[in-house]
Design a protein around this motif. Structure first.
Motif, PDB file in Angstrom:
ATOM      1  N   TYR A  34       0.834  -1.196   0.000  1.00 39.91           N
ATOM      2  CA  TYR A  34       0.000   0.000   0.000  1.00 39.91           C
ATOM      3  C   TYR A  34       0.875   1.253   0.000  1.00 39.91           C
ATOM      4  O   TYR A  34       1.826   1.344   0.776  1.00 39.91           O
ATOM      5  CB  TYR A  34      -0.903   0.024   1.237  1.00 39.91           C
ATOM      6  N   LEU A  87      -5.519   5.274  -1.618  1.00 39.85           N
ATOM      7  CA  LEU A  87      -4.329   4.432  -1.597  1.00 39.85           C
ATOM      8  C   LEU A  87      -4.061   3.824  -2.959  1.00 39.85           C
ATOM      9  O   LEU A  87      -4.988   3.534  -3.719  1.00 39.85           O
ATOM     10  CB  LEU A  87      -4.491   3.292  -0.581  1.00 39.85           C
ATOM     11  N   LEU A  89      -2.594   0.428  -4.557  1.00 41.99           N
ATOM     12  CA  LEU A  89      -2.366  -0.959  -4.182  1.00 41.99           C
ATOM     13  C   LEU A  89      -1.516  -1.647  -5.243  1.00 41.99           C
ATOM     14  O   LEU A  89      -1.783  -1.527  -6.447  1.00 41.99           O
ATOM     15  CB  LEU A  89      -3.693  -1.711  -4.026  1.00 41.99           C
TER      16      LEU A  89
END
Length: 204
Positions: A34, A87, A89
């Motif tokens: 992340y 975020l 990923l």
């Protein structure tokens, strides 16, 4: 190092998280790395007696979840979005490709892990030697300087300082009467960080 990762992502995955939303939980198997694009992420774990302990925070540009990801072990802690967050990923296929293309990435990741371990050891040593007041003041200064826009709760400060909600409430009142902080609702403002740290040493 983070910029290097971003430059090698062909089809990045982005996810939005609301305040208070869990990102991963303790004992879950890691599937992603992340990277924080926006917002603040908190890391905490639950002790055997059920108490939550706040470990650290991550802000924009920082990577997290990497320890368990590279060790291929279940997460040792929980992560939660402390604010509305965005975020990036990175799945295992993408990460393997990046590592093959950029061997220096692994070296840099090792440095990050080593640095975090050193910081954790120093923090534990400081906690053992300091009074509750000193721990709370240092936690407050750290959290406010790292992410001044976030309204840190008394519980979050207490968990990070390895203290109690009651102690934080009492010491914040003392600091306010001493003219070192101001409070307005949930908001806490530090007037002078250096004076605040000095006060905690002289009045332990």
């Amino acid at each position: 190092m983070i910029k290097e990762i971003l430059n090698n992502i062909e089809r990045p995955i982005f996810r939005q998280y609301q305040k208070g939303q869990a990102i991963y939980r303790e004992l879950e198997a890691p599937q992603f790395l992340y990277i924080v694009e926006e917002g603040i992420i908190g890391l905490y774990y639950n002790s055997e007696n059920g108490k939550e302990s706040f470990l650290r925070v991550y802000g924009p540009g920082e990577i997290f979840g990497h320890r368990s990801y590279f060790l291929e072990e279940p997460y040792h802690a929980n992560s939660i979005s402390l604010t509305k967050s965005k975020l990036m990923l990175i799945d295992r296929k993408q990460c393997d490709k990046i590592c093959l293309q950029s061997p220096d990435l692994l070296k840099n990741m090792t440095k990050i892990l080593a640095r975090e371990l050193g910081n954790a050891e120093r923090r534990l040593a400081r906690m053992a030697d300091k009074s509750a007041k000193a721990r709370i003041v240092e936690a407050l200064v750290y959290l406010k300087l790292k992410h001044p826009e976030h309204h840190w709760t008394r519980k979050e400060v207490a968990d990070f300082a390895v203290s109690t909600f009651e102690s934080v409430t009492r010491i914040l009142k003392e600091l306010e009467l001493a003219g070192l902080i101001t409070k307005s609702g949930r908001s806490i403002e530090i007037i002078d960080e250096q004076k605040l740290l000095k006060y905690s040493i002289e009045n332990y």
